[in-house]
Enzyme design. Structure first.
Site, PDB file in Angstrom:
ATOM      1  N   LYS A  94      20.499 -35.897  16.399  1.00 53.24           N
ATOM      2  CA  LYS A  94      19.206 -36.530  16.646  1.00 53.24           C
ATOM      3  C   LYS A  94      18.817 -36.588  18.126  1.00 53.24           C
ATOM      4  O   LYS A  94      17.635 -36.690  18.453  1.00 53.24           O
ATOM      5  CB  LYS A  94      19.201 -37.935  16.059  1.00 53.24           C
ATOM      6  CG  LYS A  94      19.143 -37.984  14.539  1.00 53.24           C
ATOM      7  CD  LYS A  94      17.760 -37.657  14.017  1.00 53.24           C
ATOM      8  CE  LYS A  94      17.622 -37.996  12.553  1.00 53.24           C
ATOM      9  NZ  LYS A  94      16.251 -37.765  12.049  1.00 53.24           N
ATOM     10  N   SER A 128      25.830 -32.699  10.290  1.00 48.69           N
ATOM     11  CA  SER A 128      24.778 -33.254  11.141  1.00 48.69           C
ATOM     12  C   SER A 128      25.180 -34.492  11.927  1.00 48.69           C
ATOM     13  O   SER A 128      24.566 -34.796  12.946  1.00 48.69           O
ATOM     14  CB  SER A 128      23.545 -33.574  10.293  1.00 48.69           C
ATOM     15  OG  SER A 128      23.887 -34.498   9.274  1.00 48.69           O
TER      16      SER A 128
END
Length: 398
Positions: A49, A300
């Site tokens: 992110k 992720s």
């Protein structure tokens, strides 16, 4: 529509801020494919992110920055926004659902953001962030439905193609769609023959449902321990890009995600959160046509709360046939437990718990239920134990 040039611009802007994470071979993780892992769980803040958050904030004008930054997140976007804003000397406020993992909340505060906990899910936190934006005039940093954010996440796709030749498929977690939008744009623009697949949790499948119906739609619920993809409302820009660039989106169960987390820990020495393990789960349990292919799974993030991790490990052990409890109906007489234990020991399993239940009113007074907890090798060994116990005259209870 977002261009590849913007993704390259994001890669330039992120130099010295985001890591070019390793792409590692995982030959022992899933049989029948040449599997590699893009380790964004080892990224700054433990998640991809930071890429989109930093690129978005870095492109804001001085006037926009002066009003401060506001965001909403289940945890990973929060940390990315907090780090990026602090790095650029900007005040940030992040709205997070009150059920967000404690580690993610505390890390967001540690990175310099003011955290406001909101009762409910990510979508409730989003609504509160929008309200605060209207009230304060701060600049809202959307976690996925934003061109700059998508471009930042797309730098992962550039890195994958730079790090590994001949990639046949890239498998990506899907929540609101920011990560897969950027990665798919980069991959399909530079290697159109490469397949791009998305993976969602069964209990939070809004994007997968919309994709297969061929029209954007939100969901009324999102239930999964994979909080990073626990999203009810897909991004509208993301949906357009996914329709254009993504080949398919599949779902996996929470039990399959737990088994994937355990496999990554045991075989690769990597800690993945629920969202980050979904691509591996899809590969492990055969949800995608990847036999014989060179595959990259985007792990992720790795920001999993240790309290959740202990439960996930137990669930993963059960899912992979490494832990089981069998219940047997016994006549309560001497020697029964010894015989059961001998059969289990001869077949190589390890007894870790034993419990007698004499309270079932449907059983004869002279009978009981024996529950035996075991550590086992795999599902085949469990079945062998069942068969040998039945051959010895024992009745297995449900």
């Amino acid at each position: 529509m977002l261009s590849l040039d913007k993704v390259y611009n994001a890669a330039y802007a992120l130099r010295g801020v985001a890591r070019k994470t390793d792409l590692i071979a995982a030959p022992n993780l899933v049989d029948g494919m040449d599997l590699h892992l893009k380790t964004e769980n080892l990224q700054v803040t433990g998640s991809f992110k930071i890429r989109g958050a930093y690129y978005k904030i870095n492109r804001l004008s001085k006037e926009e920055l002066a009003h401060g930054i506001i965001a909403c997140s289940a945890g990973n976007h929060a940390q990315g926004v907090a780090l990026a804003a602090t790095h650029l000397g900007v005040k940030s406020v992040v709205c997070m659902p009150d059920g967000a993992p404690i580690m993610k909340v505390e890390n967001t505060r540690r990175l310099g953001a003011e955290v406001r906990l909101v009762k409910g899910t990510y979508d409730d936190a989003h609504d509160e962030a929008v309200r605060l934006q209207d009230e304060t005039g701060a600049t809202f940093i959307h976690p996925y439905d934003d061109e700059d954010v998508i471009a930042g996440q797309g730098t992962i796709g550039l890195e994958i193609l730079d790090q590994l030749d001949g990639v046949d498929a890239v498998v990506v977690p899907v929540g609101g769609g920011g990560l897969i939008s950027g990665v798919a744009l980069a991959i399909k623009s530079l290697r159109p023959e490469c397949k791009v697949y998305g993976v969602q949790a069964e209990g939070a499948s809004a994007f997968a449902d919309a994709f297969h119906e061929g029209r954007w739609a939100s969901s009324d619920s999102a239930v999964t321990f994979a909080d990073g993809i626990q999203v009810k409302v897909p991004g509208t820009l993301n949906f357009e890009m996914v329709e254009k660039y993504v080949d398919d989106i599949v779902t996996v169960s929470d039990d399959e995600i737990a088994a994937a987390i355990l496999a990554l820990m045991e075989r690769q020495k990597l800690v993945a959160e629920g969202a980050g393990a979904t691509p591996v789960a899809a590969c492990m349990f055969g949800h995608l046509p990847l036999a014989g292919k060179r595959v990259v799974c985007v792990v992720s993030g790795g920001n999993i709360d240790v309290n959740i991790l202990s439960r996930v490990i137990n669930r993963g052990l059960a899912m992979s046939g490494r832990k089981v409890t069998l219940s047997l109906r016994l006549t309560d007489k001497p020697g029964q437990l010894e015989q059961v234990s001998r059969i289990i020991a001869e077949l190589g399993a390890n007894v870790v718990s034993v419990d007698y239940d004499l309270s079932d009113p449907d059983l004869p007074i002279s009978s009981c239920i024996l529950r035996v907890g075991m550590e086992t090798r795999d599902a085949q060994q469990i079945e062998e134990i069942r068969e040998h116990l039945q051959d010895a005259g024992f009745s297995l209870a449900n």
